[in-house]
Scaffold this motif. Structure first.
Motif, mmCIF file in Angstrom:
data_model
loop_
_atom_site.group_PDB
_atom_site.id
_atom_site.type_symbol
_atom_site.label_atom_id
_atom_site.label_comp_id
_atom_site.label_asym_id
_atom_site.label_seq_id
_atom_site.Cartn_x
_atom_site.Cartn_y
_atom_site.Cartn_z
ATOM 1 N N ALA A 96 -46.345 -59.258 10.954
ATOM 2 C CA ALA A 96 -45.713 -58.381 9.968
ATOM 3 C C ALA A 96 -44.579 -57.568 10.596
ATOM 4 O O ALA A 96 -43.540 -57.364 9.965
ATOM 5 N N LEU A 97 -44.775 -57.103 11.811
ATOM 6 C CA LEU A 97 -43.734 -56.341 12.492
ATOM 7 C C LEU A 97 -42.496 -57.199 12.725
ATOM 8 O O LEU A 97 -41.365 -56.729 12.562
ATOM 9 N N ALA A 98 -42.695 -58.455 13.071
ATOM 10 C CA ALA A 98 -41.562 -59.354 13.294
ATOM 11 C C ALA A 98 -40.759 -59.543 12.010
ATOM 12 O O ALA A 98 -39.521 -59.477 12.021
ATOM 13 N N VAL A 99 -41.458 -59.741 10.893
ATOM 14 C CA VAL A 99 -40.769 -59.948 9.615
ATOM 15 C C VAL A 99 -40.055 -58.673 9.183
ATOM 16 O O VAL A 99 -38.908 -58.715 8.730
ATOM 17 N N THR A 129 -38.487 -70.849 15.336
ATOM 18 C CA THR A 129 -39.243 -72.100 15.259
ATOM 19 C C THR A 129 -40.330 -72.147 16.320
ATOM 20 O O THR A 129 -41.469 -72.531 16.042
ATOM 21 N N GLU A 130 -39.989 -71.751 17.539
ATOM 22 C CA GLU A 130 -40.952 -71.749 18.642
ATOM 23 C C GLU A 130 -42.136 -70.830 18.356
ATOM 24 O O GLU A 130 -43.289 -71.191 18.627
ATOM 25 N N LEU A 131 -41.866 -69.659 17.796
ATOM 26 C CA LEU A 131 -42.923 -68.685 17.551
ATOM 27 C C LEU A 131 -43.601 -68.867 16.198
ATOM 28 O O LEU A 131 -44.618 -68.232 15.930
ATOM 29 N N GLY A 132 -43.033 -69.712 15.342
ATOM 30 C CA GLY A 132 -43.624 -69.931 14.022
ATOM 31 C C GLY A 132 -43.411 -68.764 13.074
ATOM 32 O O GLY A 132 -44.256 -68.484 12.231
ATOM 33 N N ILE A 133 -42.272 -68.111 13.184
ATOM 34 C CA ILE A 133 -41.968 -66.963 12.330
ATOM 35 C C ILE A 133 -41.015 -67.419 11.233
ATOM 36 O O ILE A 133 -39.994 -68.039 11.494
ATOM 37 N N SER A 134 -41.368 -67.114 9.994
ATOM 38 C CA SER A 134 -40.501 -67.407 8.858
ATOM 39 C C SER A 134 -39.625 -66.198 8.579
ATOM 40 O O SER A 134 -40.044 -65.055 8.773
ATOM 41 N N THR A 135 -38.438 -66.462 8.095
ATOM 42 C CA THR A 135 -37.560 -65.357 7.721
ATOM 43 C C THR A 135 -38.025 -64.795 6.382
ATOM 44 O O THR A 135 -38.727 -65.478 5.627
ATOM 45 N N PRO A 136 -37.637 -63.577 6.065
ATOM 46 C CA PRO A 136 -38.017 -63.023 4.763
ATOM 47 C C PRO A 136 -37.524 -63.875 3.593
ATOM 48 O O PRO A 136 -38.205 -63.982 2.576
ATOM 49 N N GLU A 137 -36.370 -64.512 3.753
ATOM 50 C CA GLU A 137 -35.842 -65.363 2.683
ATOM 51 C C GLU A 137 -36.696 -66.609 2.508
ATOM 52 O O GLU A 137 -36.910 -67.070 1.375
ATOM 53 N N GLU A 138 -37.181 -67.179 3.601
ATOM 54 C CA GLU A 138 -38.045 -68.363 3.512
ATOM 55 C C GLU A 138 -39.375 -68.056 2.843
ATOM 56 O O GLU A 138 -39.972 -68.916 2.216
#
Length: 155
Positions: A96-99, A129-138
């Motif tokens: 959540a912090l990353a997003v 991609t490496e960390l598996g984090i989606s952007t808020p838009e995705e």
């Protein structure tokens, strides 16, 4: 009245302990903090924040504090700072912090969002991609989920 009495008691305790008064110590501390990075170049600034986020012992509070400080400045963080912040979020297991940080970075782009934000995403895409984090838009966070049509537009 209570503030005055408490200040007198605290001042007496400080003088008994041999400490400076709060106004003297605060002025010195403020001066040191205010001028500690005044002659810092952009590269030194970037490397300082990058090293801060890359510390293995960083905790959630420190990460949030640094991100809040970055987003409070009059700048858009460089991609290498964003990458190190995202990796810190991964080490902390705080998706959540990353997003939220990505949302804040997008907001910092201001009027130039269409120019700056795609560049930032292009630069940090391998890390996302490496960390598996989606952007808020995705994830659809840029669109209101439960927004209702205006009653004046319903026909």
């Amino acid at each position: 009245m209570l503030r005055f009495a408490a200040g007198r008691v605290l001042g007496g305790l400080r003088s008994a302990a041999g400490l400076k008064s709060s106004s003297q110590s605060m002025v010195g501390a403020t001066m040191v903090v205010r001028h500690s990075h005044s002659n810092e170049t952009a590269e030194e600034f970037d490397s300082r924040y990058e090293a801060y986020f890359n510390r293995p012992e960083i905790d959630g509070w420190e990460a949030r504090k640094a991100m809040n400080d970055l987003l409070g400045m009059d700048l858009v963080p460089e991609p290498k700072i964003i990458v190190s912040a995202l990796k810190a979020c991964r080490r902390l297991n705080d998706y959540a912090l990353a997003v939220r940080f990505l949302e804040g970075v997008k907001d910092k782009c201001g009027d130039k969002t269409n120019e700056i934000y795609p560049y930032l995403l292009q630069e940090i895409r391998p890390t996302l991609t490496e960390l598996g984090i989606s952007t808020p838009e995705e994830m659809g966070y840029d669109q209101p989920e439960l927004a209702l049509k205006s009653v004046y537009d319903m026909h």
